[in-house]
Design a protein around this motif. Structure first.
Motif: not given
Ligand SMILES: C[S@@+](CC[C@H](N)C(=O)[O-])C[C@H]1O[C@@H](n2cnc3c(N)ncnc32)[C@H](O)[C@@H]1O
Length: 264
Positions: A64-67, A85-87, A117-119, A134-137, A160-164, A185-190
């Motif tokens: 689990d990452f982010g919010a 649910t997540a995409g 899905l968005a990619t 970018l994806e942390g998991c 595969v990375t933590e965003f920051n 740029i598509y901001f969709d995490g955290n």
């Molecule tokens: C809402 S989902 C992305 C959905 C995707 N863009 C789509 O539309 O299909 C957010 C993703 O960001 C990853 N994530 C959230 N915070 C993160 C962080 N700080 N570092 C790396 N990955 C993170 C989560 O693991 C999750 O898979």
């Protein structure tokens, strides 16, 4: 939930369509892209990509990452449920495809891959673009990579990375990627205020006149709304568009600063 309903009612009250828009840049974007109702063959690819994930009953262990998730309690998750649910939704994926196709960015960065899905919408929108997502998991990223390969997302690099940590080290990488003049740029995490503003500041040095940034879930919480207010009022931002789910920002120097609330 109550917060979202209140926010949505306020949005409906303020929102307009193309008839109230006098900026040619925004009018064209609305009429030629946002409101384009014509079927596109790429929508079938997006549908198949999604259906394939929805039929996948395998489970993975997610980090689990982010919010955090409002849906899942455990970290063992079925791929079909993550896709549900997540995409990005079907309608939004089609819009993301159209936006990418409309602007034809050479370089694209997605912050938050999940299952891609968005990619896939970004990749189909401009198959010639160089896309970094970018994806942390690690487990989720692995599934996304497999799925993108299956659906020919060959222009995508999954990191595969933590965003920051990536964004802090990537200014060189991003400038290497800037081959021509357009970025998306598509901001969709955290989805937290702190993280959103940190990523915004870290990426500001990469903007050009053609840059398009899309922030997901700008009304998800009170603090995301605060972040959106700060982003749209930033001195470098000229045009901003609130579509409720997304906030789009542009840095076009020739545009007067203007904020639009648009129903789509
Ligand atoms: C809402 S989902 C992305 C959905 C995707 N863009 C789509 O539309 O299909 C957010 C993703 O960001 C990853 N994530 C959230 N915070 C993160 C962080 N700080 N570092 C790396 N990955 C993170 C989560 O693991 C999750 O898979």
């Amino acid at each position: 939930m109550l917060f979202l309903i209140k926010s949505y009612l306020q949005f409906l009250w303020h929102s307009k369509n193309e008839h109230a828009v006098h900026s040619p840049f925004v009018f064209n974007l609305l009429t030629k892209c946002f409101y384009d109702k014509k079927f596109k063959p790429e929508y079938d690819v997006l549908k198949n990509y999604r259906n394939d994930l929805l039929q996948n009953k395998n489970t993975i262990e997610v980090s689990d990452f982010g919010a955090g998730s409002r849906v899942f309690k455990s970290n063992k998750r079925q791929i079909s449920k993550i896709a549900k649910t997540a995409g990005i939704t079907k309608k939004r994926a089609e819009l993301l495809f159209r936006i990418t196709n409309y602007f034809q960015p050479d370089t694209i960065l997605e912050i938050g891959t999940s299952l891609g899905l968005a990619t896939s919408a970004l990749s189909l929108g401009n198959p010639k673009a160089a896309i970094v997502t970018l994806e942390g998991c690690p487990e989720t990223a692995k599934q996304a990579q497999l799925q993108l390969q299956k659906f020919n997302g060959i222009n995508v690099e999954c990191v595969v990375t933590e965003f920051n940590s990536y964004l802090q080290n990537c200014s060189k990488k991003l400038s290497e990627l800037k081959t021509k003049n357009c970025d998306l740029i598509y901001f969709d995490g955290n989805h937290s205020k702190k993280a959103t503003l940190e990523y915004f500041e870290l990426l500001l040095p990469t903007i050009t006149n053609e840059t398009v940034w899309i922030f997901d879930d700008i009304h998800w919480s009170a603090e995301m709304e605060e972040a959106w207010e700060i982003v749209k009022n930033h001195q470098r931002v000229t045009v901003s568009i609130d579509t409720f789910q997304w906030g789009l920002v542009f840095f076009r120097y020739e545009q007067p600063k203007q904020h639009f609330v648009i129903r789509i």
